[in-house]
Design an enzyme around this catalytic site. Sequence first.
Site, PDB file in Angstrom:
ATOM      1  N   GLU A   1       0.825  -1.215   0.000  1.00  0.00           N
ATOM      2  CA  GLU A   1       0.000   0.000   0.000  1.00  0.00           C
ATOM      3  C   GLU A   1       0.861   1.268   0.000  1.00  0.00           C
ATOM      4  O   GLU A   1       1.856   1.351   0.720  1.00  0.00           O
ATOM      5  CB  GLU A   1      -0.897  -0.012   1.250  1.00  0.00           C
TER       6      GLU A   1
ATOM      7  N   HIS B   1      -0.723  -8.093   3.058  1.00  0.00           N
ATOM      8  CA  HIS B   1      -0.815  -6.756   2.473  1.00  0.00           C
ATOM      9  C   HIS B   1       0.068  -5.855   3.343  1.00  0.00           C
ATOM     10  O   HIS B   1      -0.167  -5.716   4.545  1.00  0.00           O
ATOM     11  CB  HIS B   1      -2.274  -6.276   2.514  1.00  0.00           C
TER      12      HIS B   1
HETATM   13  P1  FAD Z   1     -17.630   1.146   7.640  1.00  0.00           P
HETATM   14  O1  FAD Z   1     -17.529  -0.242   7.173  1.00  0.00           O
HETATM   15  O2  FAD Z   1     -18.767   1.959   7.164  1.00  0.00           O
HETATM   16  O3  FAD Z   1     -17.620   1.104   9.234  1.00  0.00           O
HETATM   17  C1  FAD Z   1     -17.475   2.284  10.011  1.00  0.00           C
HETATM   18  C2  FAD Z   1     -18.105   2.086  11.381  1.00  0.00           C
HETATM   19  O4  FAD Z   1     -19.534   2.040  11.249  1.00  0.00           O
HETATM   20  C3  FAD Z   1     -17.735   0.758  12.067  1.00  0.00           C
HETATM   21  O5  FAD Z   1     -17.663   0.990  13.444  1.00  0.00           O
HETATM   22  C4  FAD Z   1     -18.884  -0.170  11.722  1.00  0.00           C
HETATM   23  O6  FAD Z   1     -19.032  -1.211  12.678  1.00  0.00           O
HETATM   24  C5  FAD Z   1     -20.051   0.799  11.722  1.00  0.00           C
HETATM   25  N1  FAD Z   1     -21.134   0.429  10.811  1.00  0.00           N
HETATM   26  C6  FAD Z   1     -21.024  -0.031   9.543  1.00  0.00           C
HETATM   27  N2  FAD Z   1     -22.240  -0.256   9.004  1.00  0.00           N
HETATM   28  C7  FAD Z   1     -23.146   0.072   9.961  1.00  0.00           C
HETATM   29  C8  FAD Z   1     -24.556   0.060  10.020  1.00  0.00           C
HETATM   30  N3  FAD Z   1     -25.302  -0.320   8.969  1.00  0.00           N
HETATM   31  N4  FAD Z   1     -25.154   0.487  11.164  1.00  0.00           N
HETATM   32  C9  FAD Z   1     -24.425   0.882  12.237  1.00  0.00           C
HETATM   33  N5  FAD Z   1     -23.051   0.894  12.234  1.00  0.00           N
HETATM   34  C10 FAD Z   1     -22.446   0.510  11.111  1.00  0.00           C
HETATM   35  N6  FAD Z   1      -9.243   5.874   5.250  1.00  0.00           N
HETATM   36  C11 FAD Z   1      -9.100   6.848   4.326  1.00  0.00           C
HETATM   37  O7  FAD Z   1      -9.532   7.982   4.551  1.00  0.00           O
HETATM   38  N7  FAD Z   1      -8.471   6.607   3.136  1.00  0.00           N
HETATM   39  C12 FAD Z   1      -7.979   5.381   2.802  1.00  0.00           C
HETATM   40  O8  FAD Z   1      -7.423   5.201   1.722  1.00  0.00           O
HETATM   41  C13 FAD Z   1      -8.118   4.330   3.762  1.00  0.00           C
HETATM   42  N8  FAD Z   1      -7.668   3.080   3.500  1.00  0.00           N
HETATM   43  C14 FAD Z   1      -7.884   2.067   4.400  1.00  0.00           C
HETATM   44  C15 FAD Z   1      -7.476   0.775   4.082  1.00  0.00           C
HETATM   45  C16 FAD Z   1      -7.664  -0.274   4.976  1.00  0.00           C
HETATM   46  C17 FAD Z   1      -7.218  -1.677   4.598  1.00  0.00           C
HETATM   47  C18 FAD Z   1      -8.276  -0.009   6.238  1.00  0.00           C
HETATM   48  C19 FAD Z   1      -8.466  -1.140   7.233  1.00  0.00           C
HETATM   49  C20 FAD Z   1      -8.700   1.262   6.563  1.00  0.00           C
HETATM   50  C21 FAD Z   1      -8.518   2.327   5.659  1.00  0.00           C
HETATM   51  N9  FAD Z   1      -8.951   3.626   5.925  1.00  0.00           N
HETATM   52  C22 FAD Z   1      -8.779   4.620   4.996  1.00  0.00           C
HETATM   53  C23 FAD Z   1      -9.559   3.943   7.222  1.00  0.00           C
HETATM   54  C24 FAD Z   1     -11.104   3.870   7.196  1.00  0.00           C
HETATM   55  O9  FAD Z   1     -11.624   4.836   6.324  1.00  0.00           O
HETATM   56  C25 FAD Z   1     -11.580   4.129   8.634  1.00  0.00           C
HETATM   57  O10 FAD Z   1     -11.233   3.055   9.457  1.00  0.00           O
HETATM   58  C26 FAD Z   1     -13.059   4.486   8.783  1.00  0.00           C
HETATM   59  O11 FAD Z   1     -13.253   4.911  10.131  1.00  0.00           O
HETATM   60  C27 FAD Z   1     -14.019   3.317   8.551  1.00  0.00           C
HETATM   61  O12 FAD Z   1     -14.078   2.950   7.256  1.00  0.00           O
HETATM   62  P2  FAD Z   1     -14.844   1.588   6.828  1.00  0.00           P
HETATM   63  O13 FAD Z   1     -14.815   1.530   5.377  1.00  0.00           O
HETATM   64  O14 FAD Z   1     -14.332   0.458   7.604  1.00  0.00           O
HETATM   65  O15 FAD Z   1     -16.326   1.989   7.330  1.00  0.00           O
END
Ligand code: FAD
Length: 283
Positions: free
Chosen positions: A17, A266
């Site tokens: 990454e 990764h």
């Molecule tokens: P989600 O899957 O939407 O989850 C966020 C929170 O909401 C979690 O606590 C989940 O349990 C909760 N949630 C999900 N769905 C629901 C629902 N229906 N009802 C109630 N609660 C719910 N950030 C960046 O800004 N740029 C990047 O390029 C980036 N790359 C990343 C790559 C990896 C491999 C990882 C692990 C993280 C990365 N992040 C990045 C960080 C990420 O954006 C943050 O961790 C963010 O807080 C959550 O993103 P998510 O996609 O996991 O969100």
Amino acid sequence: MRISDILQKKAKTFSFEFFPPKTEKGIFQLYDTVRKIKELAPDFVSVTYGAGGSTRDKSFEIVDYIKNTIGIETISHFTCVGHTVDELQTSLDELKSKGIDNILALRGDSPKENFQEVPNGYKYASDLVRHIRMRGNFCIGVAGYPEKHPEAPSKEQDLQNLKIKVEQGADFVITQLFFNNEDYFRFVDDAAKIGIFCRIIPGIMPVTNFNQIKKFAEMCGAKIPQKLVSELEKVETDATEVALLGLEYAMKQCRELLEKGAPGLHFYTLNKSAATRIIFENL
Ligand code: FAD
């Protein structure tokens, strides 16, 4: 090429990454690093995206260059927070026009200050996954959290939310960084118990700088084992010793992950090739 096709052919994948540097000089240095990584024949590399679109143009320029000029398969990270649905679709169309086949669909974190929620936007990554599945032709990866996402009320609830992302169409999961392999294997087992069977690729960040890793770990809720902290504290004024300890730990961690069945690795490179290169070559 879709990463889902690579996953079908290979039992284990190795990926790296990168994030978009702030300066032109930094971008040239990044391309140099990526060319060095190419010698390791990675299965794919990923490029991060600043939540809210702060790095949008640079991120897209970099995925385009890595895929089409350097010639490595890429996955473009993409976050939905702060974007309208129309903006998201415009970006997806742009990525498609550059020949990008893979998206890591994320929610992202809203900026702490001056953040205005967009009226016509998505709340969770699962909404973005559903959108991409319906309106775009991409392979989709999503994020998973072996130690739970910091906002989630419990590991169980967080896993249920991961399941929604998979049910909406995610093809595979890349995990947040972690230091304790037991957390990863428990996460994979618990995921399988509730019906998540897609690949869960462990994300590894080798320690190269003690203060930096403490900050990262705190931000994303990853525990650094006390034994490793104590060892790092003993040498914290010596950057070389810190890096050596970090390398040794990451090497052991990666070896055990692969031996016990993880479907690849990764690497969070922080745009540097040296540490991950040494680990990779010694595996
Ligand atoms: P989600 O899957 O939407 O989850 C966020 C929170 O909401 C979690 O606590 C989940 O349990 C909760 N949630 C999900 N769905 C629901 C629902 N229906 N009802 C109630 N609660 C719910 N950030 C960046 O800004 N740029 C990047 O390029 C980036 N790359 C990343 C790559 C990896 C491999 C990882 C692990 C993280 C990365 N992040 C990045 C960080 C990420 O954006 C943050 O961790 C963010 O807080 C959550 O993103 P998510 O996609 O996991 O969100």
